[in-house]
Design a protein around this motif. Sequence first.
Motif, PDB file in Angstrom:
ATOM      1  N   LYS A   1       0.818  -1.216   0.000  1.00  0.00           N
ATOM      2  CA  LYS A   1       0.000   0.000   0.000  1.00  0.00           C
ATOM      3  C   LYS A   1       0.849   1.263   0.000  1.00  0.00           C
ATOM      4  N   ASN A   2       2.177   1.113  -0.066  1.00  0.00           N
ATOM      5  CA  ASN A   2       3.080   2.276  -0.014  1.00  0.00           C
ATOM      6  C   ASN A   2       2.759   3.169   1.186  1.00  0.00           C
ATOM      7  N   THR A   3       2.580   2.550   2.324  1.00  0.00           N
ATOM      8  CA  THR A   3       2.148   3.286   3.509  1.00  0.00           C
ATOM      9  C   THR A   3       2.934   2.833   4.725  1.00  0.00           C
ATOM     10  N   VAL A   4       3.284   3.810   5.556  1.00  0.00           N
ATOM     11  CA  VAL A   4       3.880   3.556   6.862  1.00  0.00           C
ATOM     12  C   VAL A   4       2.887   4.004   7.919  1.00  0.00           C
ATOM     13  N   TYR A   5       2.807   3.217   8.980  1.00  0.00           N
ATOM     14  CA  TYR A   5       1.889   3.522  10.074  1.00  0.00           C
ATOM     15  C   TYR A   5       2.667   3.807  11.347  1.00  0.00           C
ATOM     16  N   LEU A   6       2.085   4.643  12.186  1.00  0.00           N
ATOM     17  CA  LEU A   6       2.603   4.860  13.534  1.00  0.00           C
ATOM     18  C   LEU A   6       1.437   4.620  14.488  1.00  0.00           C
ATOM     19  N   GLN A   7       1.458   3.466  15.132  1.00  0.00           N
ATOM     20  CA  GLN A   7       0.444   3.146  16.125  1.00  0.00           C
ATOM     21  C   GLN A   7       0.869   3.757  17.450  1.00  0.00           C
ATOM     22  N   MET A   8       0.024   4.594  18.006  1.00  0.00           N
ATOM     23  CA  MET A   8       0.358   5.312  19.236  1.00  0.00           C
ATOM     24  C   MET A   8      -0.640   4.922  20.316  1.00  0.00           C
ATOM     25  N   ASN A   9      -0.151   4.295  21.347  1.00  0.00           N
ATOM     26  CA  ASN A   9      -0.986   3.861  22.469  1.00  0.00           C
ATOM     27  C   ASN A   9      -0.590   4.610  23.733  1.00  0.00           C
ATOM     28  N   SER A  10      -1.447   4.552  24.727  1.00  0.00           N
ATOM     29  CA  SER A  10      -1.187   5.194  26.023  1.00  0.00           C
ATOM     30  C   SER A  10      -0.727   6.631  25.842  1.00  0.00           C
ATOM     31  N   LEU A  11      -1.445   7.346  25.041  1.00  0.00           N
ATOM     32  CA  LEU A  11      -1.046   8.720  24.705  1.00  0.00           C
ATOM     33  C   LEU A  11      -1.077   9.620  25.922  1.00  0.00           C
ATOM     34  N   LYS A  12      -0.134  10.556  25.935  1.00  0.00           N
ATOM     35  CA  LYS A  12       0.022  11.507  27.036  1.00  0.00           C
ATOM     36  C   LYS A  12      -0.126  12.921  26.502  1.00  0.00           C
ATOM     37  N   PRO A  13      -0.479  13.867  27.348  1.00  0.00           N
ATOM     38  CA  PRO A  13      -0.568  15.263  26.882  1.00  0.00           C
ATOM     39  C   PRO A  13       0.718  15.760  26.230  1.00  0.00           C
ATOM     40  N   GLU A  14       1.854  15.277  26.684  1.00  0.00           N
ATOM     41  CA  GLU A  14       3.115  15.719  26.096  1.00  0.00           C
ATOM     42  C   GLU A  14       3.359  15.158  24.695  1.00  0.00           C
ATOM     43  N   ASP A  15       2.508  14.264  24.235  1.00  0.00           N
ATOM     44  CA  ASP A  15       2.579  13.793  22.847  1.00  0.00           C
ATOM     45  C   ASP A  15       1.883  14.759  21.876  1.00  0.00           C
ATOM     46  N   THR A  16       1.232  15.758  22.409  1.00  0.00           N
ATOM     47  CA  THR A  16       0.542  16.733  21.573  1.00  0.00           C
ATOM     48  C   THR A  16       1.526  17.472  20.679  1.00  0.00           C
ATOM     49  N   ALA A  17       1.283  17.429  19.376  1.00  0.00           N
ATOM     50  CA  ALA A  17       2.180  18.062  18.406  1.00  0.00           C
ATOM     51  C   ALA A  17       1.600  17.874  17.006  1.00  0.00           C
ATOM     52  N   VAL A  18       2.204  18.566  16.059  1.00  0.00           N
ATOM     53  CA  VAL A  18       1.978  18.244  14.649  1.00  0.00           C
ATOM     54  C   VAL A  18       2.985  17.165  14.276  1.00  0.00           C
ATOM     55  N   TYR A  19       2.480  16.085  13.713  1.00  0.00           N
ATOM     56  CA  TYR A  19       3.323  14.949  13.343  1.00  0.00           C
ATOM     57  C   TYR A  19       3.553  14.970  11.834  1.00  0.00           C
ATOM     58  N   TYR A  20       4.811  14.804  11.459  1.00  0.00           N
ATOM     59  CA  TYR A  20       5.211  14.792  10.060  1.00  0.00           C
ATOM     60  C   TYR A  20       5.891  13.468   9.736  1.00  0.00           C
ATOM     61  N   CYS A  21       5.661  12.991   8.513  1.00  0.00           N
ATOM     62  CA  CYS A  21       6.447  11.862   8.045  1.00  0.00           C
ATOM     63  C   CYS A  21       7.392  12.352   6.960  1.00  0.00           C
TER      64      CYS A  21
END
Length: 127
Positions: free
Chosen positions: A77-97
Amino acid sequence: EVPLQASGGCLVQPGGSLRLSCAASGFTFSDYAIGWFRQAPGKDREGVSCISAVGKDRTWYRDSVKGRFTISRDNAKNTVYLQMNSLKPEDTAVYYCAAGGGRWSGIPYRSYEYDYWGQGTQVTVSS
């Protein structure tokens, strides 16, 4: 045609999960390492996770996300995934690949070594 499209970000409560996607087009996806970076307001961009090109079988995670985030690639599928569990407020951001090819040295978070960048997707972790 935009080489990378990041998606999947949204508002989620602390402890929740999200899966980000990075869809690639216009280049030989399997030859490229794919990195995820993030930038929070007022902070520098930082590397989060990286997966090597097909056949190299390596992944990297910054210490603060180890055990919570998982990176994977679906080459069909020409796709990369980022599975994010147990998220914390400090994970708040704009995410770029980003995609790194011939210039990528194998050190995961040198942003200047990446050839293509996605447009970013906002992840907000808040109650």
